[in-house]
Structure formats: C-alpha cells, structure tokens
Design an enzyme around this catalytic site. Structure first.
Site, PDB file in Angstrom:
ATOM      1  N   ASP A 234      13.291  -1.330  23.184  1.00  0.00           N
ATOM      2  CA  ASP A 234      12.537  -0.496  22.237  1.00  0.00           C
ATOM      3  C   ASP A 234      11.965  -1.337  21.102  1.00  0.00           C
ATOM      4  O   ASP A 234      12.673  -2.141  20.507  1.00  0.00           O
ATOM      5  CB  ASP A 234      13.451   0.572  21.615  1.00  0.00           C
ATOM      6  CG  ASP A 234      13.878   1.628  22.621  1.00  0.00           C
ATOM      7  OD1 ASP A 234      14.507   1.260  23.625  1.00  0.00           O
ATOM      8  OD2 ASP A 234      13.570   2.803  22.395  1.00  0.00           O
TER       9      ASP A 234
ATOM     10  N   ASP B  80      14.594  -7.661  23.873  1.00  0.00           N
ATOM     11  CA  ASP B  80      15.069  -6.340  23.537  1.00  0.00           C
ATOM     12  C   ASP B  80      14.073  -5.338  24.156  1.00  0.00           C
ATOM     13  O   ASP B  80      12.957  -5.729  24.514  1.00  0.00           O
ATOM     14  CB  ASP B  80      15.073  -6.270  21.993  1.00  0.00           C
ATOM     15  CG  ASP B  80      15.117  -4.876  21.481  1.00  0.00           C
ATOM     16  OD1 ASP B  80      16.090  -4.179  21.784  1.00  0.00           O
ATOM     17  OD2 ASP B  80      14.159  -4.463  20.790  1.00  0.00           O
TER      18      ASP B  80
HETATM   19  P1  IMP Z   1      16.924  -1.524  22.291  1.00  0.00           P
HETATM   20  O1  IMP Z   1      15.992  -1.600  21.126  1.00  0.00           O
HETATM   21  O2  IMP Z   1      16.240  -1.804  23.592  1.00  0.00           O
HETATM   22  O3  IMP Z   1      18.182  -2.307  22.115  1.00  0.00           O
HETATM   23  O4  IMP Z   1      17.345   0.030  22.445  1.00  0.00           O
HETATM   24  C1  IMP Z   1      17.962   0.712  21.391  1.00  0.00           C
HETATM   25  C2  IMP Z   1      17.747   2.187  21.558  1.00  0.00           C
HETATM   26  O5  IMP Z   1      18.182   2.612  22.854  1.00  0.00           O
HETATM   27  C3  IMP Z   1      18.572   3.019  20.603  1.00  0.00           C
HETATM   28  O6  IMP Z   1      17.973   3.141  19.327  1.00  0.00           O
HETATM   29  C4  IMP Z   1      18.665   4.351  21.325  1.00  0.00           C
HETATM   30  O7  IMP Z   1      17.568   5.168  20.960  1.00  0.00           O
HETATM   31  C5  IMP Z   1      18.539   4.010  22.803  1.00  0.00           C
HETATM   32  N1  IMP Z   1      19.804   4.195  23.552  1.00  0.00           N
HETATM   33  C6  IMP Z   1      19.913   4.949  24.661  1.00  0.00           C
HETATM   34  N2  IMP Z   1      21.161   4.878  25.158  1.00  0.00           N
HETATM   35  C7  IMP Z   1      21.871   4.066  24.338  1.00  0.00           C
HETATM   36  C8  IMP Z   1      23.235   3.617  24.371  1.00  0.00           C
HETATM   37  O8  IMP Z   1      24.051   3.938  25.251  1.00  0.00           O
HETATM   38  N3  IMP Z   1      23.587   2.780  23.359  1.00  0.00           N
HETATM   39  C9  IMP Z   1      22.716   2.387  22.405  1.00  0.00           C
HETATM   40  N4  IMP Z   1      21.443   2.789  22.358  1.00  0.00           N
HETATM   41  C10 IMP Z   1      21.004   3.633  23.322  1.00  0.00           C
HETATM   42 MG    MG Z   2      14.730  -2.717  19.606  1.00  0.00          MG
END
Ligand code: IMP
Ligand code: MG
Length: 423
Positions: A143, A141
């Site tokens: 973030d 993942d």
């Molecule tokens: P992950 O943790 O890498 O899956 O990223 C999740 C975070 O990406 C979300 O909490 C958003 O802040 C950001 N985000 C930016 N663009 C999108 C999108 O198109 N869909 C979902 N999350 C997004």
């Molecule tokens: Mg995440």
C-alpha cells in the site's frame, strides 16, 4: 488554521526522523546567509555541496567504526538515534542530481525541506547500489508504494513493468507487505496487473519469473510466482521450508495471549476515544486490526468509508505498544504495531524478519546480505508507528511517498545500473 495544524503535527518529535532533521538544520545556515541577496544561488549551491561532502565523510567514518571498533563515531555523537549504515552514501553526487531536478539552491524563500533531503538520501542509496553492482534483492511494501492505499496493481501499473525489468536482470523481487492473508487468492486479486503482465511475457524465463515472491503479514506467509499452462499464480510455500526455527518455536499460547491483549485494548480504546460505532475489530491468526468501517450517507445515497482522526490512530498505537512492552508473553516473540493511515494493526513478526527470511530463501547456502538488499516503502516514521521502519535493520532503504515516486526511483535505478554496467 488547517495549515498551522499540519505544521504543528509534523513538529511532533515522534514523527521526526532525527538524521533528516539534523541535515535540514545544517542546510538552514547557508540558506539564511545567502537568501537575502538575489543571484546568490551558486554560492548557496556551493555551501550546500560542502555540507553534503562532510556528511559523506561522516557516514564513511561511521561505517569504518561499525566494523572495527565499539567506540562511537562522530555521526553517532551528533545524531544519537542514527541507525546502521550498510553502504556508503554518495550524498554530494546525489545532491547535485536532485538540485538539478528540484532547484533547491535557487529558492530564496523556502529552505531545504524534509522532502528535498529524503529524495537526496534515496538517490544516494540507489547510486551506491548501482556503483557497487551487487544489488541481489529488492523488496517493496504494498500500500502506497506499489499501489494506492487499499488499492491494487492494475494492468496499467507502471511499477509492474519495472519489476519485470529487474527480474530480467536476475534481481530477486519480494513484495513485503503487512497485508496478511493465508491463501493466495487475495494477493492474486490485488496484484493481478503484475501477474497478467508477467504471464504475457515470453522474453523472460519461468526461472527468472520465479524470483518474484510475496512475504505477507510482514513475515508470516510466503508465496512464489509460478505458472501452469501459461497461467500465472502465487504458490504458497510451506512454513517448514522457510520459517526459521526460532520463529517456529514461538508458542501458540504466547501469540494468542498477545493478540487477546491487543484486541481488548482496541475494544476499550474504541469506547474511551469515542470512535464511530462502525469501527470494526478484525482478528486473524497472526494479527489484530482496528479498521474504520463504512456508514450509509443518506444525502449521497451510498456507503462512505469513515476516516479516523490521526491523533486517535497514534494514541491507539502508542497505548498498545506500552501495554505490550510490559506483557511477558509478548516479550517472548516479536510483534509490530503500526498506524496504517486509516487503521491500526498489530502483527506477530515484522518486516525486518520478513526480509531476512527472503534473504535466506533465495540463497540458503550464502544468504543475501543487507548491503545487497534494498527495501522501498512509505512508512519510515520513527518510534514504532510505521511498519517499514524496522526494515532498516535488515537492508538498505528508500523512503517514498507515493506509487509514482516508486516508479521514478526504479527508472533512476535502472538508468544508473545500465550506466555502471557499461563502464
Ligand atoms: P503495506 O503498506 O503493504 O504494508 O500494507 C499495510 C496495510 O495492509 C494496512 O494499513 C492495512 O490496511 C492492510 N492490512 C490488511 N490485512 C492486514 C494484516 O493482517 N496486518 C496488517 N495490515 C493489514
Ligand atoms: Mg505502505
């Protein structure tokens, strides 16, 4: 007051992981029996270990019933919401390792916690993958897992160097993130540390480097590492090349109707939940998001990011999910709604699909299997409000809570893999 708030919040049933909770309850018995006497840590360690040995057998029994019969295993009767296991889990060996690090059985006042058990399960998973010597794909993942929430992978990012070591071992690496951008620029700027580190390395071939991909928007956009004149970038791969036919067949009108419904729900919930005026609704081709926005703080003289209440975020996710469950166009496709910590998103698709796509992309003839795949992520809370949760359908998983935990996990994995290859 604030700690009571936190405690009650974590007791909410939809936030709990039933398997971890069940283990926690089992361990609480020896904890209570031995916690009154000083010097009882070896007895406590012994009793905890017996419990983990039993859990290990229950997992093995579940694995064999998954393959051979339709009847329920003992573990499924004890923990009805338990998911599928793709490998055995040496939890007793993992407990010994984690007890050594975290001194779990030395504690007289604080019983084994959710985090203790999460670490034990993570360690058991990577121990098993290393022992089986068949890890082919590791997905991350973005973030909170590879970088701080909303952050980037800088040149100093410690996971980047570990990812390069994995690529050198011919393990495919996918970054499976909900962040959805249809061109590579934003991924390149968020992952620039990894790109620059990769392009500087000449001890690893371009073919090995190309085993790095990004699956963005959960399962919507695929990019692959490539180099031109020594400059690393992410090359977009055309959908026709990797998108399964069943997904290509989702109709644009169903996708738009689903996103319209979510957008309208966001608008009305913004009013009914009295969210700040600055809260924005972002519409993309395959997603809709509700994000907090910023306000100008006159005292500080600068823009400050707003924070939305946790309760409001969850209320929104649960509302959207219940609306979509009854909505016919949404029933003809897959979607994923989640609370990202300070925003809410509904994406068309899901990370379970994203991982399956990568499993086939890397090896179209004999796709990589779930027991050969590990997904590392931070969002595994059950009941739909977390976007890594569904990856449990397609791969083994490790649940981390910070980018530093990812680094620690990768270090352990690399050590276990080296040990096993020497045996
Ligand atoms: P992950 O943790 O890498 O899956 O990223 C999740 C975070 O990406 C979300 O909490 C958003 O802040 C950001 N985000 C930016 N663009 C999108 C999108 O198109 N869909 C979902 N999350 C997004
Ligand atoms: Mg995440």
């Amino acid at each position: 007051m604030s700690s009571r708030y936190r405690i009650e919040y974590h007791l909410k049933s939809h936030r709990k992981d039933a398997f971890i909770d069940w283990i926690k309850n089992l361990l609480s018995v020896p904890f209570v029996l031995h916690s009154t006497s000083q010097g009882s840590s070896s007895k406590t360690h012994f009793d905890y270990l017996q419990i983990f040995k039993n859990i290990e057998s229950l997992i093995d029994e579940k694995l064999s019933t998954q393959v051979t019969s339709n009847s329920k295993s003992r573990l499924e009767r004890l923990v009805p919401t338990i998911g599928t296991f793709f490998t055995s889990l040496p939890v007793s060996e993992a407990f010994i390792i984690e007890d050594n690090k975290r001194a779990i059985s030395q504690r007289l006042m604080v019983s084994p916690s959710f985090n203790d058990i999460r670490h034990i399960l993570n360690t058991a998973q990577i121990l098993q993958l290393a022992k089986a010597n068949n890890l082919k794909l590791i997905t991350f993942d973005g973030d909170v897992t590879l970088y701080e929430d909303g952050g980037s992978m800088t040149m100093e990012n410690k996971s980047a160097t570990r990812i390069i070591q994995l690529l050198k071992r011919h393990i495919c690496v996918g970054i499976v993130t909900a962040a959805g951008y249809d061109d590579s620029e934003l991924y390149e700027s968020r992952l620039f540390g990894l790109l620059r580190q990769l392009e500087l390395r000449d001890d690893i071939t371009l073919e090995e480097k190309q085993k790095l991909t990004i699956m963005g928007g959960e399962s919507n956009f695929l990019f692959q590492y490539n180099e031109i004149n020594g400059h690393g970038y992410f090359r977009r791969i055309e959908e026709a090349y990797w998108m399964p036919k069943s997904i290509q067949e989702w109709s644009i009108s169903d996708i738009n109707a689903t996103l319209d419904l979510v957008e309208n729900c966001f608008k009305s919930l913004k009013i009914s939940l009295k969210l700040p005026d600055e809260t924005k609704i972002i519409r993309k081709k395959k997603a809709v998001g509700l994000v907090p926005g910023e306000f100008y703080d006159t005292e500080l003289g600068k823009n400050i990011k707003l924070f939305l209440q946790r309760e409001a975020l969850e209320e929104i996710v649960l509302n959207i999910q219940s609306c979509l469950e009854l909505f016919e166009p949404a029933s003809r496709l897959k979607f994923s709604c989640f609370d990202g910590g300070n925003d809410v998103w509904c994406d068309i698709g899901g990370k379970d699909i994203g991982i399956q796509i990568l499993q086939t992309f890397y090896d179209p003839e004999t796709p990589i299997m779930p027991f050969e795949t590990l997904h590392v992520g931070d969002q595994f809370a059950p009941i739909g409000s977390a976007n890594d949760f569904k990856t449990r359908l397609s791969s083994c998983t490790s649940w981390i809570a910070s980018p530093q935990e990812t680094v620690n996990l990768l270090d352990d994995l690399l050590v276990y893999m080296t040990k096993n290859s020497q045996c």
